[in-house]
Write a protein that holds these residues in place. Structure first.
Motif, PDB file in Angstrom:
ATOM      1  N   LYS A 233      15.842 -33.086  27.282  1.00 21.64           N
ATOM      2  CA  LYS A 233      17.133 -33.766  27.144  1.00 21.64           C
ATOM      3  C   LYS A 233      17.375 -34.046  25.668  1.00 21.64           C
ATOM      4  O   LYS A 233      16.471 -34.511  24.966  1.00 21.64           O
ATOM      5  CB  LYS A 233      17.140 -35.070  27.948  1.00 21.64           C
TER       6      LYS A 233
ATOM      7  N   GLY B 270      25.223 -43.580  28.289  1.00 20.25           N
ATOM      8  CA  GLY B 270      23.800 -43.244  28.177  1.00 20.25           C
ATOM      9  C   GLY B 270      23.291 -42.466  29.377  1.00 20.25           C
ATOM     10  O   GLY B 270      22.088 -42.249  29.544  1.00 20.25           O
TER      11      GLY B 270
ATOM     12  N   ASP C 261      20.442 -39.342  30.107  1.00 20.16           N
ATOM     13  CA  ASP C 261      19.007 -39.535  30.399  1.00 20.16           C
ATOM     14  C   ASP C 261      18.785 -39.387  31.904  1.00 20.16           C
ATOM     15  O   ASP C 261      17.837 -38.738  32.352  1.00 20.16           O
ATOM     16  CB  ASP C 261      18.548 -40.957  30.007  1.00 20.16           C
TER      17      ASP C 261
ATOM     18  N   LYS D  68      18.288 -49.644  24.858  1.00 17.79           N
ATOM     19  CA  LYS D  68      19.142 -48.520  25.255  1.00 17.79           C
ATOM     20  C   LYS D  68      18.518 -47.167  24.975  1.00 17.79           C
ATOM     21  O   LYS D  68      19.183 -46.147  25.100  1.00 17.79           O
ATOM     22  CB  LYS D  68      20.499 -48.661  24.592  1.00 17.79           C
TER      23      LYS D  68
HETATM   24 MG    MG Z   1      21.039 -42.475  25.057  1.00 18.90          MG
END
Ligand code: MG
Ligand code: ADP
Ligand code: ASP
Length: 415
Positions: free
Chosen positions: A7, A151, A154, A209
């Motif tokens: 990723k 986010g 992920d 985060k």
């Molecule tokens: Mg991130």
């Protein structure tokens, strides 16, 4: 030959130059004999830019349309990365969430992945392709594009890795691992070689985060080997060395028995506090206040109720800042007519600071050490909550950095 998922976050995809570095790195892994699936984010700043455009039109955008807009950032990324891999002489094919498909529920802007169809990806892998799948997005039962929350790439990566039964999911980012706290706030923060899944889950849920919380939940559910490492190293670096770098999330607690009692400090500026003052202190009051909030699908985090005076009490709770307006509407519109509180107030200038560590289970006095440290800095604690492996406090937002630095030092976390 094993199947590996990489990723790459926004910073790692920030320019066509960086994307070409990603391609070099992925090509290196493929040459080493691995089947590769890559999940990139949008180029850094792109999701903010897209959401900003929507905001220029309206303050109250339809979440379905927001997702339609925001999901395009990742579509550009996968196409560019595919081209960069072709340039490296690597067969590669890109897919958006709906093409895979990654199926989610219909909670636009914060959808949850329900299932991933692996047939297409598997077929391409078997035919020697590197498969690139957009992060952050999926498709709901009615065919609408959804996104997984900020986010969320992920989570896409870990979910894809779990669906394919990958050997490992490597999360490449702009730091070289998970640190004792955000290295942008505390320069002395130290990288953790390993972190237990439970600690990572707490840290992510409390505001670190570096990983979206749902990605950690997925990793834990499938006991997926997951590593956080830097994308900013030389893409041609030795693969064996790269594969051991960063921070590994582990599922074996005793492997890190030697570690400190506290493994990290997390903070979160995303919450706001609502206080309902002067309500009758009698059975059912918490339900009368929080029932309608829950019915409006608003998550409540911390809650305190004060000791009662003359049969009256004050009740405070926190919600996500984005949902403060909606929560206040519920309290004013639905709750107040029922309970007739003396006053309803709110504050967005708060933050939550937490110390996390599985070592807390076998150590007493962590809470008092935390409170002592904050008191020495003259920081007032507004709310407290604890679990077996964490203590969180809500304080005035302006003391956040001071509190994080002081606690980081007090618990001996410096490098
Ligand atoms: Mg991130
Ligand atoms: P990406 O775009 O790769 O997903 P993010 O910005 O989402 O990257 O996450 C990486 C950032 O997380 C780091 O730059 C760092 O500032 C921040 N961060 C917060 N807490 C931590 C922590 N405990 N360890 C490492 N990084 C952290
Ligand atoms: N591009 C999305 C965001 O900025 C998803 C991600 O980067 O993980 O939130």
């Amino acid at each position: 030959m094993s199947l590996i998922v990489h990723k790459y976050g926004g910073t790692s995809m920030a320019s066509t130059e960086r994307i070409q570095n990603v391609a070099k790195r992925v090509a290196k892994w493929q040459r080493a004999g691995h089947q590769m699936v890559v999940v990139p984010s949008a180029m850094s700043g792109e999701t903010n830019r897209l959401l900003g455009l929507a905001k220029e039109i309206t303050d109250n955008p339809d979440p379905r349309e927001l997702d339609q807009i925001a999901a395009t950032g990742e579509q550009v990324s996968v196409g560019l990365l595919s081209l960069a891999l072709h340039k490296q002489g690597v067969k590669a094919k890109s897919y958006t969430g709906w093409q895979v498909p990654v199926r989610t529920d219909s909670a636009f802007t914060k959808a949850r992945i329900e299932s991933i169809d692996d047939a297409r990806v598997r077929q391409d892998l078997d035919n020697g392709y590197v498969v690139i799948v957009t992060g952050f997005q999926g498709i709901d039962p009615s065919g609408s594009i959804t996104t997984l929350g900020r986010g969320g790439s992920d989570t896409s990566a870990v979910a894809v890795a779990a669906a394919l039964g990958a050997e490992e999911c490597l999360i490449y980012t702009d730091v070289d691992g998970v640190y004792t706290t955000d290295p942008r706030i505390v320069a002395e923060a130290k990288r953790l070689e390993r972190v237990t899944f439970e600690e990572m889950l707490e840290m992510a849920s409390l505001g670190s985060k570096v990983l979206q919380i749902r990605s950690v939940e997925f990793a834990g559910k499938y006991k997926l080997k997951t590593r956080v490492l830097s994308s900013l190293t030389d893409p041609d670096m030795n693969l064996a060395q790269e594969a051991q770098s960063g921070t590994l999330i582990t599922y074996e607690e005793d492997e890190i028995m030697e570690q400190a009692v506290i493994s990290g400090i997390a903070f979160n500026r995303d919450e706001a506090k609502i206080t309902v003052a002067g309500v009758p202190d009698k059975p059912g009051i918490a339900y009368k206040i929080l029932g309608p909030v829950a019915a409006a699908n608003i998550d409540v985090d911390m809650i305190i109720q004060n000791a009662s005076h003359d049969g009256m009490t004050d009740f405070s709770f926190t919600v996500h800042r984005n949902e403060l307006k909606k929560a206040l509407e519920v309290i004013q519109g639905k709750v107040q007519p029922e309970i007739q509180a003396r006053e309803i107030s709110s504050a967005a200038d708060i933050c939550k600071v937490s110390v996390v560590g599985i070592g807390m289970r076998s150590h007493v006095g962590i809470a008092s050490q935390m409170f002592e440290t904050l008191s020495k800095e003259g920081i007032n604690i507004q709310m407290i909550s604890t679990s077996e492996i964490k203590i969180s406090v809500v304080i005035d937002d302006k003391y956040m950095e001071l509190a994080v630095r002081a606690l980081h030092k007090a618990f001996g976390l410096e490098a």
